[in-house]
Enzyme design. Structure first.
Site, PDB file in Angstrom:
ATOM      1  N   ARG A 182      24.380  29.962  11.959  1.00 58.68           N
ATOM      2  CA  ARG A 182      23.151  29.446  11.348  1.00 58.68           C
ATOM      3  C   ARG A 182      22.199  29.042  12.477  1.00 58.68           C
ATOM      4  O   ARG A 182      22.498  28.133  13.248  1.00 58.68           O
ATOM      5  CB  ARG A 182      23.489  28.255  10.447  1.00 58.68           C
ATOM      6  CG  ARG A 182      22.325  27.664   9.686  1.00 58.68           C
ATOM      7  CD  ARG A 182      22.808  26.519   8.793  1.00 58.68           C
ATOM      8  NE  ARG A 182      21.712  25.949   8.001  1.00 58.68           N
ATOM      9  CZ  ARG A 182      20.911  24.968   8.428  1.00 58.68           C
ATOM     10  NH1 ARG A 182      21.108  24.443   9.646  1.00 58.68           N
ATOM     11  NH2 ARG A 182      19.948  24.510   7.663  1.00 58.68           N
ATOM     12  N   LYS A 240      20.618  21.828  18.444  1.00 61.90           N
ATOM     13  CA  LYS A 240      21.101  20.468  18.185  1.00 61.90           C
ATOM     14  C   LYS A 240      20.943  19.591  19.430  1.00 61.90           C
ATOM     15  O   LYS A 240      20.883  20.072  20.566  1.00 61.90           O
ATOM     16  CB  LYS A 240      22.572  20.501  17.751  1.00 61.90           C
ATOM     17  CG  LYS A 240      22.797  21.162  16.367  1.00 61.90           C
ATOM     18  CD  LYS A 240      22.515  20.218  15.223  1.00 61.90           C
ATOM     19  CE  LYS A 240      22.575  20.904  13.848  1.00 61.90           C
ATOM     20  NZ  LYS A 240      23.929  21.224  13.435  1.00 61.90           N
TER      21      LYS A 240
END
Length: 514
Positions: free
Chosen positions: A489, A454
């Site tokens: 994830r 991210k």
């Protein structure tokens, strides 16, 4: 637990209605015209009830789903669900293992009328007299009924053996919050045989130390199997079949490339493959459900045929109910919805009908608006995320998705600033604690985190390319797992499988000293 202290303040002023119903015409006229042992019951006030469920014959999961459906059709509005437990049989031990849970709902049915409804459901589902405490396709017991105590030849409320049965106490506790949320709940606590209420009774039996032992496991149903997610951290591999995802957009658009990547992730140790056919990066353009399905279904169908995929779970990453429905019909095991049901008003109802697990993620707005300034305002990000997740899960439960089929995700990177993402990674225990104030069942749900590659990792580590953020991802995954995450994830499966294994070993080692 903090709720016990609150209970002790509430209980002295809480008035519980005590109706002792015998084989007599002397029961209070406001409650009964006469008892069903010899009379007709009159009752129209809506009451909050707790009903226990058990099954150990046939398809136990289907039995639970059918019983819930029949209860809703019979005048019982189900508001909350406990967790799902697989337990050793009690009393008569030579029989299959049980599934146990409980629901909290409201009904206008009188107590004996409610009893009659539940007995009819049991009969319609194939339960016969049989051996007491013996095998049964479904067992439905009234544990609590409003603020009322009831004692007749056919019904005793509170159920007289609540306090000695861990398989009843565990889901009963799940239906409460650590904060006492109403006079009715305070009254229920006062029924306990211990001064600290239901919580103390549960602790006296062994409490959370009982969960995970051979005789009692908290499980999540996937297909016709039961998944004990507490055994180890599960690694979810990300498979984006999109042209525009922030990390790997365009790399796996062909079926061949996508399947090859799925195979590699499985061989590297992925437990779950999460297939997404629509980008949810900030400012991503939204595509139609039809286009999403065109990308998704050929890949999904091909992966399901792979020998390597046997025993692995496949989730579909979508916020469209139409895509969720089609993917599950083709073989996807559960639905991963970044919007928690907010971007498609049909999603929760559709998932309830599909009877599959549901990942409810926290996000404000949509991918185009989630990073707007108004969506980035938090008083306390962990408390606010917990509160907003509780609302999403409550809506899911009201739609018919039991808490025992829900996975929660705090939404790292979605409507969050850098500091918010860090606070969440460090504050996963706080998120669980805050959720527990309203629902202990939801606080026990599997917790999924998705920090992989991210942007906040790039901002902190000065890594502009998403593919250069794998070391930072491993660090964030490590922090998350040690803080209580059950599913991670990730894009890079190999390195994060190792990180998860090391964390699991440390957690197990720490537990051995407890």
């Amino acid at each position: 637990m903090s709720g016990i202290g609150i209970l002790r303040r509430l209980t002295p002023t809480t008035k519980c209605v005590t109706n002792v119903v015998l084989k007599s015409r002397k029961a209070p006229a406001s409650f009964f015209h006469s008892s069903p042992d010899s009379t007709v019951e009159v009752h129209s006030q809506e009451e909050e009830v707790v009903i226990a469920l058990g099954s150990n014959v046939g398809n136990r999961l289907n039995n639970f789903d059918e019983a819930l459906q029949l209860m809703r059709r019979s005048g019982i509005d189900i508001m909350r669900h406990g967790c799902l437990y697989e337990t050793e049989p009690a009393y008569v031990t030579e029989q299959p293992r049980f599934l146990n849970s409980a629901i909290r709902g409201v009904t206008k049915l009188g107590p004996h009328e409610l009893l009659g409804v539940l007995k009819k459901i049991e009969k319609d589902m194939g339960r016969t007299g049989g051996i007491r405490y013996g095998p049964r396709p479904i067992d439905l017991d009234i544990l609590l009924y409003g603020k009322h105590r009831i004692h007749s030849e056919t019904l005793i409320v509170p159920h007289e053996r609540i306090w000695e049965r861990p398989f009843v106490m565990a889901p009963l506790v799940d239906l409460l919050g650590s904060n006492v949320d109403s006079d009715v709940v305070a009254c229920w606590h006062s029924y306990s045989i211990h001064p600290g209420g239901i919580f103390e009774s549960w602790e006296k039996l062994g409490g959370q130390s009982l969960i995970g032992k051979d005789g009692m496991k908290r499980v999540l149903p996937v297909g016709n199997s039961l998944w004990d997610w507490s055994v180890k951290t599960s690694v979810m591999g990300i498979l984006n079949v999109t042209p525009d995802s922030f990390s790997d957009g365009g790399k796996y658009q062909s079926v061949e490339d996508a399947v090859s990547q799925a195979r590699m992730m499985i061989l590297q140790g992925a437990d779950i493959i999460d297939i997404g056919a629509q980008s949810t990066r900030p400012m991503a353009s939204r595509i139609s459900p039809e286009e999403e399905l065109d990308r998704l279904i050929p890949v999904l169908e091909t992966i399901l045929k792979m020998p390597e995929a046997e025993g692995k779970l496949l989730s579909v990453d979508t916020f469209y109910s139409q895509v969720a429905s089609e993917a599950v019909s083709k073989g996807a095991h559960f639905v991963n919805d970044v919007s928690g049901g907010l971007l498609d008003s049909k999603m929760l109802d559709v998932v309830a009908e599909l009877k599959v697990p549901y990942v409810a993620m926290h996000m404000r707005g949509n991918p185009s608006t989630m990073q707007n300034s108004e969506n980035l305002q938090y008083d306390d990000v962990c408390k606010d995320v917990a509160s907003e997740l509780c609302v999403r899960v409550q809506d899911a439960e009201l739609a018919g998705i039991p808490a025992w089929k829900i996975i929660i995700d705090p939404g790292i990177g979605f409507s969050k600033k850098v500091e918010h993402n860090l606070d969440i990674l460090m504050g996963l225990p706080t998120i669980r604690t805050e959720i527990a104030r309203k629902s202990l069942a939801v606080s026990h749900a599997p917790l999924l985190i998705g920090p992989s590659r991210k942007r906040f990792l790039g901002d902190i580590c000065s890594r502009s390319a998403a593919s250069d953020r794998d070391p930072a991802t491993v660090a964030s995954v490590t922090m998350g797992v040690l803080g209580g995450a059950n599913i991670v994830r990730v894009h890079n499966v190999k390195d994060n499988v190792d990180a998860a294994r090391l964390c699991d070993a440390m957690i197990e080692r720490r537990a051995s000293f407890a």
